[in-house]
Design a protein around this motif. Sequence first.
Motif, PDB file in Angstrom:
ATOM      1  N   MET A   1       0.677  -1.137   0.006  1.00 60.02           N
ATOM      2  CA  MET A   1      -0.179   0.049  -0.080  1.00 60.02           C
ATOM      3  C   MET A   1       0.875   1.367   0.108  1.00 60.02           C
ATOM      4  SD  MET A   1      -3.014   1.066   2.554  1.00 60.02           S
ATOM      5  CE  MET A   1      -4.057   2.604   2.507  1.00 60.02           C
ATOM      6  N   ALA A   2       1.963   1.193   0.745  1.00 60.08           N
ATOM      7  CA  ALA A   2       3.007   2.151   0.682  1.00 60.08           C
ATOM      8  C   ALA A   2       3.680   2.502  -0.507  1.00 60.08           C
ATOM      9  CB  ALA A   2       3.952   2.158   1.882  1.00 60.08           C
ATOM     10  N   THR A   3       3.792   1.424  -1.357  1.00 58.19           N
ATOM     11  CA  THR A   3       4.650   1.625  -2.573  1.00 58.19           C
ATOM     12  C   THR A   3       3.461   2.078  -3.762  1.00 58.19           C
ATOM     13  OG1 THR A   3       5.846  -0.457  -2.082  1.00 58.19           O
ATOM     14  CG2 THR A   3       5.568   0.300  -4.551  1.00 58.19           C
ATOM     15  N   THR A   4       2.203   1.926  -3.276  1.00 53.40           N
ATOM     16  CA  THR A   4       1.130   2.536  -4.446  1.00 53.40           C
ATOM     17  C   THR A   4       1.260   3.931  -4.011  1.00 53.40           C
ATOM     18  OG1 THR A   4      -0.221   0.572  -4.235  1.00 53.40           O
ATOM     19  CG2 THR A   4      -1.140   2.716  -4.818  1.00 53.40           C
ATOM     20  N   ALA A   5       1.144   4.362  -2.785  1.00 57.34           N
ATOM     21  CA  ALA A   5       1.252   5.689  -2.449  1.00 57.34           C
ATOM     22  C   ALA A   5       2.613   6.518  -3.212  1.00 57.34           C
ATOM     23  CB  ALA A   5       1.208   5.968  -1.070  1.00 57.34           C
ATOM     24  N   ALA A   6       3.573   5.766  -3.133  1.00 58.71           N
ATOM     25  CA  ALA A   6       4.917   6.275  -3.593  1.00 58.71           C
ATOM     26  C   ALA A   6       4.837   6.559  -5.034  1.00 58.71           C
ATOM     27  CB  ALA A   6       6.137   5.359  -3.390  1.00 58.71           C
ATOM     28  N   ARG A   7       4.150   5.624  -5.778  1.00 55.75           N
ATOM     29  CA  ARG A   7       4.096   5.744  -7.191  1.00 55.75           C
ATOM     30  C   ARG A   7       3.293   6.873  -7.445  1.00 55.75           C
ATOM     31  NH1 ARG A   7       3.330  -0.067  -7.299  1.00 55.75           N
ATOM     32  NH2 ARG A   7       5.068  -0.935  -8.293  1.00 55.75           N
ATOM     33  N   LYS A   8       2.165   7.307  -6.746  1.00 57.58           N
ATOM     34  CA  LYS A   8       1.323   8.661  -6.980  1.00 57.58           C
ATOM     35  C   LYS A   8       2.267   9.690  -6.694  1.00 57.58           C
ATOM     36  CE  LYS A   8      -2.860  10.907  -5.524  1.00 57.58           C
ATOM     37  NZ  LYS A   8      -4.111  10.851  -4.776  1.00 57.58           N
ATOM     38  N   PHE A   9       3.074   9.543  -5.475  1.00 55.37           N
ATOM     39  CA  PHE A   9       3.800  10.765  -5.444  1.00 55.37           C
ATOM     40  C   PHE A   9       4.682  11.127  -6.636  1.00 55.37           C
ATOM     41  CE2 PHE A   9       7.784  12.885  -3.868  1.00 55.37           C
ATOM     42  CZ  PHE A   9       7.219  13.723  -2.867  1.00 55.37           C
ATOM     43  N   LEU A  10       5.447   9.969  -7.192  1.00 61.91           N
ATOM     44  CA  LEU A  10       6.419  10.226  -8.134  1.00 61.91           C
ATOM     45  C   LEU A  10       5.532  10.913  -9.526  1.00 61.91           C
ATOM     46  CD1 LEU A  10       8.350   6.588  -8.332  1.00 61.91           C
ATOM     47  CD2 LEU A  10       9.231   8.995  -7.715  1.00 61.91           C
ATOM     48  N   THR A  11       4.321  10.354  -9.690  1.00 63.07           N
ATOM     49  CA  THR A  11       3.782  10.860 -10.656  1.00 63.07           C
ATOM     50  C   THR A  11       3.141  12.583 -10.501  1.00 63.07           C
ATOM     51  OG1 THR A  11       2.478   8.856 -11.148  1.00 63.07           O
ATOM     52  CG2 THR A  11       1.208  10.822 -11.802  1.00 63.07           C
ATOM     53  N   ASN A  12       2.995  12.716  -9.311  1.00 62.21           N
ATOM     54  CA  ASN A  12       2.600  14.223  -8.932  1.00 62.21           C
ATOM     55  C   ASN A  12       4.004  14.976  -9.202  1.00 62.21           C
ATOM     56  OD1 ASN A  12       0.299  13.553  -7.701  1.00 62.21           O
ATOM     57  ND2 ASN A  12       0.607  13.821  -5.802  1.00 62.21           N
ATOM     58  N   ALA A  13       5.148  14.469  -8.828  1.00 64.52           N
ATOM     59  CA  ALA A  13       6.513  14.994  -8.966  1.00 64.52           C
ATOM     60  C   ALA A  13       6.953  14.967 -10.555  1.00 64.52           C
ATOM     61  CB  ALA A  13       7.490  14.457  -8.207  1.00 64.52           C
ATOM     62  N   ALA A  14       6.226  14.366 -11.312  1.00 66.97           N
ATOM     63  CA  ALA A  14       6.543  14.314 -12.732  1.00 66.97           C
ATOM     64  C   ALA A  14       8.025  13.515 -12.768  1.00 66.97           C
ATOM     65  CB  ALA A  14       6.623  15.668 -13.273  1.00 66.97           C
ATOM     66  N   VAL A  15       8.267  12.704 -11.965  1.00 67.12           N
ATOM     67  CA  VAL A  15       9.403  11.711 -12.431  1.00 67.12           C
ATOM     68  C   VAL A  15       9.172  10.482 -12.661  1.00 67.12           C
ATOM     69  CG1 VAL A  15      10.829  13.733 -11.202  1.00 67.12           C
ATOM     70  CG2 VAL A  15       9.998  11.720  -9.850  1.00 67.12           C
TER      71      VAL A  15
ATOM     72  N   VAL B   1       5.760   2.266   8.092  1.00 63.35           N
ATOM     73  CA  VAL B   1       5.480   1.236   7.058  1.00 63.35           C
ATOM     74  C   VAL B   1       6.082  -0.182   7.666  1.00 63.35           C
ATOM     75  CG1 VAL B   1       5.922   0.432   4.726  1.00 63.35           C
ATOM     76  CG2 VAL B   1       5.723   2.890   5.166  1.00 63.35           C
ATOM     77  N   LEU B   2       5.281  -1.099   7.363  1.00 63.16           N
ATOM     78  CA  LEU B   2       5.874  -2.564   7.632  1.00 63.16           C
ATOM     79  C   LEU B   2       6.605  -3.072   6.612  1.00 63.16           C
ATOM     80  CD1 LEU B   2       4.826  -4.584   9.966  1.00 63.16           C
ATOM     81  CD2 LEU B   2       3.403  -5.391   8.221  1.00 63.16           C
TER      82      LEU B   2
END
Length: 534
Positions: free
Chosen positions: A264-278, A304-305
């Motif tokens: 779940m934390a990795t899914t959030a990280a992917r969204k963060f990368l998208t927001n950051a445009a990288v 995070v676990l």
Amino acid sequence: MIDPIDRRGLLAGAAASLSLAASPSFAGPRDDTGVQARTNAGRIRGFRDRDVAVFKGVPYGADTAQTRFAAPKPPRPWRGVRPCLDFGAPAPQPGGNPGAGYLPDSAYTQDQTSEDCLNLNLWTPALDGAKRPVLVWFHGGGFSGWSANSPLYDGANLAKWGDAVVITVNHRLNAFGYLYLGQLGGERFADSGNAGMLDLVLALQWIRDNIEAFGGDPGRVSLFGQSGGGAKASVLMAMPAARGLFHRVMTMSGQQVTVTPAEMATTAARKFLTNAAVESPDALLTMSKDQLIAATRGVSTGPVLDGRSLTRDPFEPDATPVSRDVALIMGNTHDETRYLIGLDEPALSNLTWDELLPALKRSIPNFFGPLTPESAVVWYRDKHPAYSPSQIFFAMTTELRSWRAQIIQADRRAVQPGANTWVYQFDWQSPVLDGRMGAPHCGDIPFMFRNHREMVSMTGGGPETDAVADAMSSALINFARTGDPNGAGVPAWPKYELPGRVTMQWNTVSKATPDPRGEERRLVGLIPYRQPGT
């Protein structure tokens, strides 16, 4: 409704200040002559305030811009005497001041935050090697905002009155402290999901190694924190790296049953990368802190676990065995959501019966489980026929949303062999804002810190507040000294055990009561629980 974790994050600016100038009732010129101490990184200079020695902005770690998304490092040693007279920078976070009108007005600007945020503030009666109990405060704001620098957390009154050392800690927050990039970026990012928790471990190691020079006892370290600060203490209870660095814990409206699963934390990280445009986590290492803050939009982060720092949830499926021998007090306020929801929506204090159901469905749509809002309202009207629609709204939102986790943690600790646990409920009704705050989230903080007379916007500052503060802060100091809140100034407070569930009710006349909201506890027990945001 805003997710509870995100809501606490939005409160970032309300209690984060860089100067006590935001609270003029904390008075008196400071004397910085001859107040010096030695740390393992070098000598520091503080000042005296209200007969205690004060050191602000003491570095316990190096600039995290050099360790972004990685475990922290100790501070670089310095030569000479370093002035520690003013608060250090808070962690990068969204700004704002949504607590205006209740919490101290102490907004800040984004350019006052810094990745060089691993600093702490310390109050001590004397630098005399007396081995006083040490109280370490973790601030609220979920895992995303706020600061240790608020006048609400000023430690001078508590340190002087209780003859204790009081410390408040700044550390990494939001994406800087909890963005899990381990599955996307490899070993370099393995600790990224719990970097903020590792900051707190480093702070506790600094306390262990240095606190005797400040008149503190490294063998009597108590963690206490409210909201997100209590949640951080709960998580530390499950971290092997923190084992032995603290000996008691008090959580105030801040339970943390579970942490975020790695996927779940990795899914959030992917969204963060998208927001950051990288596309790659490596690109985040060279971005500005403001760019990273902008990319946090809509991304919820927390511990995070990760299989490294955390290998299990703190209180799921049972209470963590890592801290079985750590004495624990946990508490909630009777009317948590009168602040969390009601402060920004004053109309909720004057609901009609026709407005009640729509308000509930809008505010807590995901907290009913097998119940329906309609059936829950019928239940509350039957159990509390004298309640107004607004009283039902705040009772229901508090108990379904904010209180459920404490019941779980307390009951699981109660059946853990050898675990000592006490539970409280803060019932004192604040007179401010025409009384519509009740006994709200954050309402217990001024009393534990003995800042009840200064925090007029929260307490009214009247003489009737003294009895509440005397009982609550006495329990805290007794607990810090002995691991048991009972003693001078505190009504008899039995441990929390099943089936009795005795709970201390803090008020102008405080008393311990068996299971004071037993009917409500049984109702919310019908609802499956998962920590919001996880």
